[in-house]
Design an enzyme around this catalytic site. Structure first.
Site, PDB file in Angstrom:
ATOM      1  N   GLY A 180      11.916  -0.737 -20.515  1.00 57.58           N
ATOM      2  CA  GLY A 180      10.640  -0.679 -19.797  1.00 57.58           C
ATOM      3  C   GLY A 180      10.272   0.730 -19.382  1.00 57.58           C
ATOM      4  O   GLY A 180      11.106   1.648 -19.399  1.00 57.58           O
ATOM      5  N   GLN A 184       6.255   7.240 -14.109  1.00 56.94           N
ATOM      6  CA  GLN A 184       7.172   8.048 -14.918  1.00 56.94           C
ATOM      7  C   GLN A 184       6.439   8.969 -15.885  1.00 56.94           C
ATOM      8  O   GLN A 184       6.994   9.960 -16.338  1.00 56.94           O
ATOM      9  CB  GLN A 184       8.147   7.146 -15.693  1.00 56.94           C
ATOM     10  CG  GLN A 184       9.198   6.503 -14.795  1.00 56.94           C
ATOM     11  CD  GLN A 184      10.075   5.582 -15.588  1.00 56.94           C
ATOM     12  OE1 GLN A 184       9.690   4.463 -15.930  1.00 56.94           O
ATOM     13  NE2 GLN A 184      11.278   6.050 -15.912  1.00 56.94           N
ATOM     14  N   CYS A 240      18.137   4.974 -16.487  1.00 60.92           N
ATOM     15  CA  CYS A 240      16.721   5.249 -16.274  1.00 60.92           C
ATOM     16  C   CYS A 240      16.295   6.453 -17.092  1.00 60.92           C
ATOM     17  O   CYS A 240      17.001   7.456 -17.138  1.00 60.92           O
ATOM     18  CB  CYS A 240      16.490   5.521 -14.782  1.00 60.92           C
ATOM     19  SG  CYS A 240      14.788   5.910 -14.372  1.00 60.92           S
ATOM     20  N   LEU A 241      15.131   6.365 -17.730  1.00 60.33           N
ATOM     21  CA  LEU A 241      14.628   7.480 -18.534  1.00 60.33           C
ATOM     22  C   LEU A 241      14.365   8.717 -17.677  1.00 60.33           C
ATOM     23  O   LEU A 241      14.313   9.828 -18.204  1.00 60.33           O
ATOM     24  CB  LEU A 241      13.331   7.069 -19.248  1.00 60.33           C
ATOM     25  CG  LEU A 241      13.485   6.021 -20.342  1.00 60.33           C
ATOM     26  CD1 LEU A 241      12.116   5.515 -20.785  1.00 60.33           C
ATOM     27  CD2 LEU A 241      14.256   6.575 -21.532  1.00 60.33           C
ATOM     28  N   HIS A 245      13.313  -3.144 -11.947  1.00 55.95           N
ATOM     29  CA  HIS A 245      13.525  -1.684 -12.016  1.00 55.95           C
ATOM     30  C   HIS A 245      12.180  -0.948 -12.092  1.00 55.95           C
ATOM     31  O   HIS A 245      11.962   0.038 -11.386  1.00 55.95           O
ATOM     32  CB  HIS A 245      14.387  -1.392 -13.260  1.00 55.95           C
ATOM     33  CG  HIS A 245      14.668   0.049 -13.514  1.00 55.95           C
ATOM     34  ND1 HIS A 245      15.938   0.594 -13.459  1.00 55.95           N
ATOM     35  CD2 HIS A 245      13.851   1.075 -13.850  1.00 55.95           C
ATOM     36  CE1 HIS A 245      15.876   1.888 -13.733  1.00 55.95           C
ATOM     37  NE2 HIS A 245      14.620   2.211 -13.995  1.00 55.95           N
ATOM     38  N   GLU A 246      11.261  -1.459 -12.914  1.00 56.10           N
ATOM     39  CA  GLU A 246       9.967  -0.785 -13.087  1.00 56.10           C
ATOM     40  C   GLU A 246       9.071  -0.964 -11.846  1.00 56.10           C
ATOM     41  O   GLU A 246       8.339  -0.048 -11.479  1.00 56.10           O
ATOM     42  CB  GLU A 246       9.244  -1.302 -14.338  1.00 56.10           C
ATOM     43  CG  GLU A 246      10.016  -1.139 -15.642  1.00 56.10           C
ATOM     44  CD  GLU A 246      10.574   0.246 -15.866  1.00 56.10           C
ATOM     45  OE1 GLU A 246       9.996   1.239 -15.373  1.00 56.10           O
ATOM     46  OE2 GLU A 246      11.623   0.350 -16.528  1.00 56.10           O
ATOM     47  N   HIS A 288       9.880   1.618  -9.429  1.00 56.36           N
ATOM     48  CA  HIS A 288       9.205   2.896  -9.716  1.00 56.36           C
ATOM     49  C   HIS A 288       7.799   2.920  -9.101  1.00 56.36           C
ATOM     50  O   HIS A 288       7.371   3.946  -8.576  1.00 56.36           O
ATOM     51  CB  HIS A 288       9.072   3.131 -11.225  1.00 56.36           C
ATOM     52  CG  HIS A 288      10.295   3.713 -11.862  1.00 56.36           C
ATOM     53  ND1 HIS A 288      10.824   4.936 -11.514  1.00 56.36           N
ATOM     54  CD2 HIS A 288      11.093   3.250 -12.865  1.00 56.36           C
ATOM     55  CE1 HIS A 288      11.895   5.189 -12.264  1.00 56.36           C
ATOM     56  NE2 HIS A 288      12.086   4.185 -13.089  1.00 56.36           N
TER      57      HIS A 288
HETATM   58 ZN    ZN Z   1      13.596   4.002 -14.468  1.00 59.67          ZN
END
Ligand code: ZN
Length: 168
Positions: free
Chosen positions: A46, A51, A91-92, A133-134, A137
């Site tokens: 995701g 981000q 996480c990216l 998780h998203e 963010h």
């Molecule tokens: Zn993340």
């Protein structure tokens, strides 16, 4: 459609709270397309708007390796949770960091699609975990905030060690 750079920890923009989407217009279409393009260039499940430096409450997911199940969530809200479990996350925006986090492995989510139509959906497994998780963010939270105190200590110690090497 374009890939966009992904903000990296500790960028303070990752800590801002995103605002609800009120305009379902060409600007939102562009954001959704850019999110999907950027997600598909990675192996992540995701990606959230903050981000890629956009503070609107939008996220995309695709739990499949073949990218055959892209899902778009505008203004997502979790309306039901069940089955807590310990899951390994990364996480990216935090490359190289992996940690165990307690999440619900079954959730019910209410959101809007890219045209503004409301829908509700039940998710389980990694799709449910990724959605939580998203959404974090969108609230300016990162998964490291949810690590156990000792794991978090180790993470910050490793960040300091990295900084020392870079400036030395
Ligand atoms: Zn993340």
């Amino acid at each position: 459609m374009a890939q966009r750079p992904i903000l990296q920890y500790p960028d303070p923009r990752l800590r801002e709270r995103s605002a609800p989407v009120t305009a379902f217009d060409a600007g939102l279409e562009q954001l959704v397309d850019d999110l999907l393009d950027t997600l598909f260039a990675t192996d992540a499940i995701g990606l959230s708007a903050p981000q890629i430096d956009d503070r609107r409450r939008v996220l995309v997911t695709d739990p499949t390796a073949e990218r055959t199940d892209p899902q778009i969530y505008v203004n997502p809200e979790i309306t039901g949770r069940a089955m807590p479990g310990i899951v390994e996350e990364s996480c990216l925006s935090l490359p190289g960091v992996v940690g165990n986090v307690i999440r619900r492995t079954r959730v019910r989510v209410r959101a809007q699609d890219r045209a503004g139509a409301p829908f509700e959906r039940e998710l389980e497994g990694m799709a449910a975990v990724s959605l939580q998780h998203e959404i974090d963010h969108l609230d300016g939270k990162l998964f490291i905030d949810r690590l156990s105190p000792i794991r978090r200590l180790l993470f910050f110690a490793s960040q300091k060690a990295k900084a020392r090497r870079a400036t030395g």
